[in-house]
Design a protein around this motif. Sequence first.
Motif: not given
Length: 140
Positions: A4-10, A35-40, A75-78
């Motif tokens: 799991x990575x720090x974004x809390x998308x699990x 993908x839309x919900x987790x990474x915007x 995405x900015x998440x990357x």
Amino acid sequence: MFRRYALGFSSVGRQMSTMQSNSTTPLEDAIRAKITAAFTPSTLEIFNDSHLHSHHKAMQGVTSKETHFRLVITSDVFKAKRSPARHRMVYALLRDEMAQEGGIHALQLRTLTPEEEEKEKAKKAEAEGATQAASEPIAE
């Protein structure tokens, strides 16, 4: 093993995978929603390439028309993450779809930050401009 990575998308992934749909492309819809919900993402392109692989031996007997996907995600998440870490994030998010019978068999990923996408667009525009200039007739 998936991490799991720090974004809390699990938990988002589990919620989305249990949604029922009457769509003709339920797997693509689930991919898009997760993908839309987790990474915007500022850019999300999903290509279903399953028809290109339906004749492969491994696909014989598979009735799903949604097995091979190509994704482009910006995405900015990357930011501050290298390509393998970005891909692990996407794989972790889509693990349920990859594990299910008739689910994702192959996933090709292109993950970018907005800055990387802008650099690519600038390079492409520059290359197109050079090609156009080379093909224009010379005035005498």
